[in-house]
Motif scaffolding. Structure first.
Motif, short mmCIF file in Angstrom:
data_model
loop_
_atom_site.label_atom_id
_atom_site.label_comp_id
_atom_site.label_asym_id
_atom_site.label_seq_id
_atom_site.Cartn_x
_atom_site.Cartn_y
_atom_site.Cartn_z
N ASN A 75 -4.71 11.33 5.05
CA ASN A 75 -4.88 10.68 6.35
C ASN A 75 -4.21 9.31 6.30
OD1 ASN A 75 -5.74 9.53 8.71
ND2 ASN A 75 -7.86 10.15 8.48
N ASN A 76 -3.12 9.16 7.05
CA ASN A 76 -2.36 7.92 7.02
C ASN A 76 -2.48 7.14 8.32
OD1 ASN A 76 -1.39 8.28 4.42
ND2 ASN A 76 0.28 9.57 5.14
N ARG A 77 -3.61 7.22 8.97
CA ARG A 77 -3.83 6.44 10.18
C ARG A 77 -3.85 4.96 9.84
NH1 ARG A 77 -8.50 10.15 12.89
NH2 ARG A 77 -7.11 11.80 13.59
N PRO A 78 -3.39 4.12 10.76
CA PRO A 78 -3.30 2.68 10.46
C PRO A 78 -4.62 2.05 10.03
CG PRO A 78 -2.12 3.18 12.48
CD PRO A 78 -2.82 4.44 12.07
N ARG A 79 -5.71 2.45 10.64
CA ARG A 79 -7.00 1.86 10.29
C ARG A 79 -7.39 2.21 8.86
NH1 ARG A 79 -12.11 2.09 14.30
NH2 ARG A 79 -13.02 0.18 13.56
N ILE A 80 -7.15 3.46 8.46
CA ILE A 80 -7.47 3.90 7.10
C ILE A 80 -6.59 3.17 6.09
CG2 ILE A 80 -7.56 5.90 5.55
CD1 ILE A 80 -9.67 6.05 7.70
N VAL A 81 -5.29 3.08 6.40
CA VAL A 81 -4.35 2.40 5.49
C VAL A 81 -4.73 0.93 5.34
CG1 VAL A 81 -1.94 1.73 5.17
CG2 VAL A 81 -2.49 4.03 5.97
N ARG A 82 -5.09 0.29 6.44
CA ARG A 82 -5.50 -1.12 6.39
C ARG A 82 -6.75 -1.30 5.52
NH1 ARG A 82 -7.96 -2.75 11.34
NH2 ARG A 82 -6.39 -1.39 12.22
N THR A 83 -7.71 -0.38 5.66
CA THR A 83 -8.94 -0.46 4.87
C THR A 83 -8.64 -0.29 3.38
OG1 THR A 83 -10.17 0.48 6.71
CG2 THR A 83 -11.24 0.52 4.57
N VAL A 84 -7.73 0.63 3.05
CA VAL A 84 -7.37 0.86 1.65
C VAL A 84 -6.67 -0.37 1.08
CG1 VAL A 84 -5.90 2.25 0.14
CG2 VAL A 84 -7.27 3.36 1.90
N ARG A 85 -5.77 -0.97 1.86
CA ARG A 85 -5.08 -2.18 1.37
C ARG A 85 -6.07 -3.32 1.13
NH1 ARG A 85 0.10 -2.05 5.38
NH2 ARG A 85 1.24 -0.44 4.26
N MET A 86 -7.03 -3.49 2.05
CA MET A 86 -8.02 -4.54 1.88
C MET A 86 -8.89 -4.27 0.67
SD MET A 86 -9.02 -5.29 5.87
CE MET A 86 -10.62 -5.85 5.43
N ALA A 87 -9.22 -3.00 0.42
CA ALA A 87 -10.05 -2.65 -0.73
C ALA A 87 -9.34 -2.97 -2.04
CB ALA A 87 -10.43 -1.18 -0.67
N PHE A 88 -8.04 -2.65 -2.10
CA PHE A 88 -7.31 -2.94 -3.32
C PHE A 88 -7.04 -4.42 -3.49
CE2 PHE A 88 -6.19 1.65 -3.23
CZ PHE A 88 -6.66 1.96 -4.49
N ALA A 89 -6.99 -5.16 -2.41
CA ALA A 89 -6.79 -6.60 -2.48
C ALA A 89 -8.01 -7.30 -3.07
CB ALA A 89 -6.46 -7.17 -1.11
#
Length: 90
Positions: A75-89
């Motif tokens: 699932n590459n929806r923008p909201r999911i991708v943003r959440t994953v980036r924030m989690a790794f940050a």
């Protein structure tokens, strides 16, 4: 009637409940509005703040795990991708 209950009360918590009940009954009789929002209905059933904070952290972690699983599934929806980036940050 109040004297009978107060004499039979065993501890301060029970005395407090009796007096609160009497005050609430009096307010209802005279028609006064009373807010009971700040008072717990049962002293032992009130959830302590530390427990509430832990439950909130668990809920946030579960939501994050769900989104990470969605991302891993493709699932590459923008909201999911943003959440994953924030989690790794973090």
């Amino acid at each position: 009637m109040l004297v009978t209950y107060l004499e039979a009360s065993r501890d301060l918590c029970e005395t407090d409940s009796i007096l609160f009940g009497a005050a609430l009954a009096t307010c209802r009789i005279i028609g006064a509005k009373v807010s009971t929002a700040g008072r717990a209905t049962g002293h032992s059933s009130a959830i302590p703040p530390w427990s509430r904070r832990i439950e909130e952290r668990i809920a946030k972690a579960r939501a994050l795990i769900g989104r990470l699983i969605c991302f891993r599934s493709g699932n590459n929806r923008p909201r999911i991708v943003r959440t994953v980036r924030m989690a790794f940050a973090k």
